[in-house]
Design a protein around this motif. Sequence first.
Motif, short mmCIF file in Angstrom:
data_model
loop_
_atom_site.label_atom_id
_atom_site.label_comp_id
_atom_site.label_asym_id
_atom_site.label_seq_id
_atom_site.Cartn_x
_atom_site.Cartn_y
_atom_site.Cartn_z
N HIS A 1 -3.89 -4.56 3.89
CA HIS A 1 -2.91 -4.31 4.94
C HIS A 1 -2.00 -5.52 5.16
CE1 HIS A 1 -5.08 -0.66 5.67
NE2 HIS A 1 -4.22 -0.30 6.59
N LEU B 1 -6.77 8.21 10.85
CA LEU B 1 -7.68 7.23 11.45
C LEU B 1 -8.72 7.88 12.36
CD1 LEU B 1 -5.05 4.42 12.19
CD2 LEU B 1 -6.44 4.80 10.13
N PHE C 1 -1.73 -7.94 7.53
CA PHE C 1 -1.12 -8.26 8.83
C PHE C 1 -1.54 -9.61 9.39
CE2 PHE C 1 -0.45 -3.63 8.76
CZ PHE C 1 0.90 -3.61 9.04
N LEU D 1 -3.89 -3.14 19.28
CA LEU D 1 -3.84 -2.10 18.24
C LEU D 1 -5.21 -1.45 18.06
CD1 LEU D 1 -1.49 -3.86 15.71
CD2 LEU D 1 -1.34 -1.42 16.26
N ALA E 1 0.81 -1.23 0.00
CA ALA E 1 0.00 0.00 0.00
C ALA E 1 0.85 1.28 0.00
CB ALA E 1 -0.95 0.00 1.21
N TRP E 2 2.19 1.11 0.05
CA TRP E 2 3.05 2.31 0.04
C TRP E 2 3.00 2.92 -1.36
CZ3 TRP E 2 4.99 5.00 3.90
CH2 TRP E 2 5.97 5.99 3.63
N LEU F 1 -12.16 6.38 13.12
CA LEU F 1 -12.27 5.23 14.02
C LEU F 1 -12.20 5.63 15.49
CD1 LEU F 1 -12.64 2.49 12.68
CD2 LEU F 1 -11.32 3.97 11.20
N VAL G 1 -9.78 -4.32 9.05
CA VAL G 1 -8.90 -3.63 8.09
C VAL G 1 -7.49 -4.19 8.15
CG1 VAL G 1 -7.85 -1.42 7.45
CG2 VAL G 1 -10.25 -1.48 8.16
N MET G 2 -6.96 -4.37 9.37
CA MET G 2 -5.58 -4.86 9.51
C MET G 2 -5.40 -6.24 8.88
SD MET G 2 -4.35 -3.56 13.30
CE MET G 2 -5.78 -4.07 14.25
N VAL H 1 -6.29 2.45 18.55
CA VAL H 1 -6.88 3.29 17.49
C VAL H 1 -8.25 3.83 17.91
CG1 VAL H 1 -7.81 3.26 15.12
CG2 VAL H 1 -5.58 2.22 15.60
N CYS I 1 2.42 5.32 7.58
CA CYS I 1 1.34 5.67 6.66
C CYS I 1 0.28 6.57 7.31
CB CYS I 1 0.67 4.41 6.13
SG CYS I 1 1.74 3.45 5.04
N HIS I 2 -0.01 6.36 8.60
CA HIS I 2 -1.10 7.10 9.23
C HIS I 2 -0.62 8.21 10.18
CE1 HIS I 2 -4.03 4.45 7.42
NE2 HIS I 2 -3.43 3.39 7.91
N TRP J 1 6.17 -0.68 6.76
CA TRP J 1 5.23 -1.60 7.41
C TRP J 1 4.78 -1.09 8.78
CZ3 TRP J 1 3.16 -6.34 5.71
CH2 TRP J 1 3.58 -6.71 4.43
C1 HEC Z 1 1.81 1.14 3.69
C2 HEC Z 1 0.83 2.02 4.24
C3 HEC Z 1 -0.06 1.53 5.36
C4 HEC Z 1 0.32 0.92 6.52
C5 HEC Z 1 1.69 0.47 6.96
C6 HEC Z 1 -0.87 0.80 7.32
N1 HEC Z 1 -1.94 1.30 6.63
FE1 HEC Z 1 -3.85 1.49 7.30
N2 HEC Z 1 -4.44 2.24 5.50
C7 HEC Z 1 -3.62 2.47 4.44
C8 HEC Z 1 -4.42 2.91 3.31
C9 HEC Z 1 -3.89 3.26 1.93
C10 HEC Z 1 -5.75 2.94 3.77
C11 HEC Z 1 -6.98 3.32 2.96
C12 HEC Z 1 -7.18 4.80 3.03
C13 HEC Z 1 -8.34 5.27 2.17
O1 HEC Z 1 -9.36 4.56 2.11
O2 HEC Z 1 -8.20 6.34 1.59
C14 HEC Z 1 -5.74 2.53 5.16
C15 HEC Z 1 -6.85 2.46 5.96
C16 HEC Z 1 -6.83 2.08 7.29
C17 HEC Z 1 -7.98 2.08 8.16
C18 HEC Z 1 -9.40 2.48 7.75
C19 HEC Z 1 -9.55 3.97 7.90
C20 HEC Z 1 -10.95 4.45 7.62
O3 HEC Z 1 -11.20 5.64 7.84
O4 HEC Z 1 -11.78 3.66 7.18
C21 HEC Z 1 -7.56 1.62 9.38
C22 HEC Z 1 -8.40 1.44 10.63
C23 HEC Z 1 -6.14 1.38 9.29
N3 HEC Z 1 -5.73 1.66 8.00
C24 HEC Z 1 -5.36 0.95 10.33
C25 HEC Z 1 -4.01 0.61 10.21
C26 HEC Z 1 -3.22 0.05 11.30
C27 HEC Z 1 -3.71 -0.18 12.72
C28 HEC Z 1 -1.98 -0.18 10.79
C29 HEC Z 1 -0.80 -0.86 11.46
C30 HEC Z 1 -1.06 -2.20 11.99
C31 HEC Z 1 -1.99 0.28 9.41
N4 HEC Z 1 -3.24 0.74 9.10
C32 HEC Z 1 -0.89 0.25 8.57
C33 HEC Z 1 -2.25 2.32 4.42
C34 HEC Z 1 -1.48 1.75 5.42
#
Ligand code: HEC
Length: 253
Positions: free
Chosen positions: A137, A117, A139, A151, A74-75, A120, A131-132, A155, A93-94, A88
Amino acid sequence: MPHALETIQRFSWSTVSITCLALALSLAVPSATPAQAEEATDPGLAYSISRGGKLYDNWMTVLKASKPSETHPAWPASNTKRSGDVTWRCKSCHGWDLMGRDGAYAKGSYETGIKGLKALDGGKPAAVIAVMKHASHGFDGLLSEADFVDLANFVTRGQIGFSTVINYADKSVTGDKAHGKDLYQTLCVACHGLDGREPKEMDALGALAAGNPQEVLHKIRVGQPGEQMPGMHSLPVSMQADLLAYLQDLPRE
Ligand code: HEC
Ligand code: HEC
């Protein structure tokens, strides 16, 4: 019906005095965030939020896990400044402030355009876990169920408005430095020394707090991955701000 009336009157007077007492108590205690109020009734929650915050910072260090060698799928290709395992970390990212493109990572080497975030905050942990685990994602298999819960608690229960503490335009902090000094010399001095130059392996706290107050506020709140440093998020947010304001006054090298 004299008795009934007397009962009603006595009842209403006790209601009034209970209301006054509650009001007095709520004025006496510095305002608690909703999560802090929940922690009072759920003894495991404060710990879970801290641990979740450290996983959010760097789950690889917390879990002593082997680091993925590939860049996270997703990067965005538009960001060529960062690659590999650092992509990672949730924070990459957030953001440290969980504000994504609307926060400190709106620009700089972690600019990704990815959203924060905020939606949430106060939400359902299960939604975050879904999502995770989702392929976006990836994970699932890297983190345990307990990790996912921590986690998700971080959040949904561990967010504060970073922009109420930090002025994003000039990185100054709304906090009382004098009070922050007392807090620092009580809570932090044993490990970081009077001038914030310990342990020797890390940059001076003064430099970190001035250069990246969002990162330092996150670490004040949840602690440092893989270290004994305690998280302070159960303190009133105003005290966290006081600490951060004082750190900016410490020597920068
Ligand atoms: C490489 C980048 C990346 C990493 C690392 C990442 N995310 Fe995300 N995440 C994203 C992207 C891209 C979206 C989608 C955003 C969108 O819909 O515009 C997202 C969306 C989310 C959402 C949904 C947000 C919403 O408003 O619906 C959550 C919750 C979330 N991530 C949690 C996490 C958590 C917790 C981690 C670590 C365990 C994590 N992310 C790691 C890129 C990442
Ligand atoms: C029990 C010891 C201990 C206490 C108490 C403690 N810390 Fe730490 N802290 C550490 C260690 C160890 C590290 C990691 C040092 C390193 O990376 O070399 C660390 C790291 C940090 C970092 C991140 C540094 C970086 O390079 O990312 C910040 C910021 C920080 N501490 C602030 C504080 C503040 C503010 C307090 C008091 C509220 C505090 N710490 C209390 C042990 C402690």
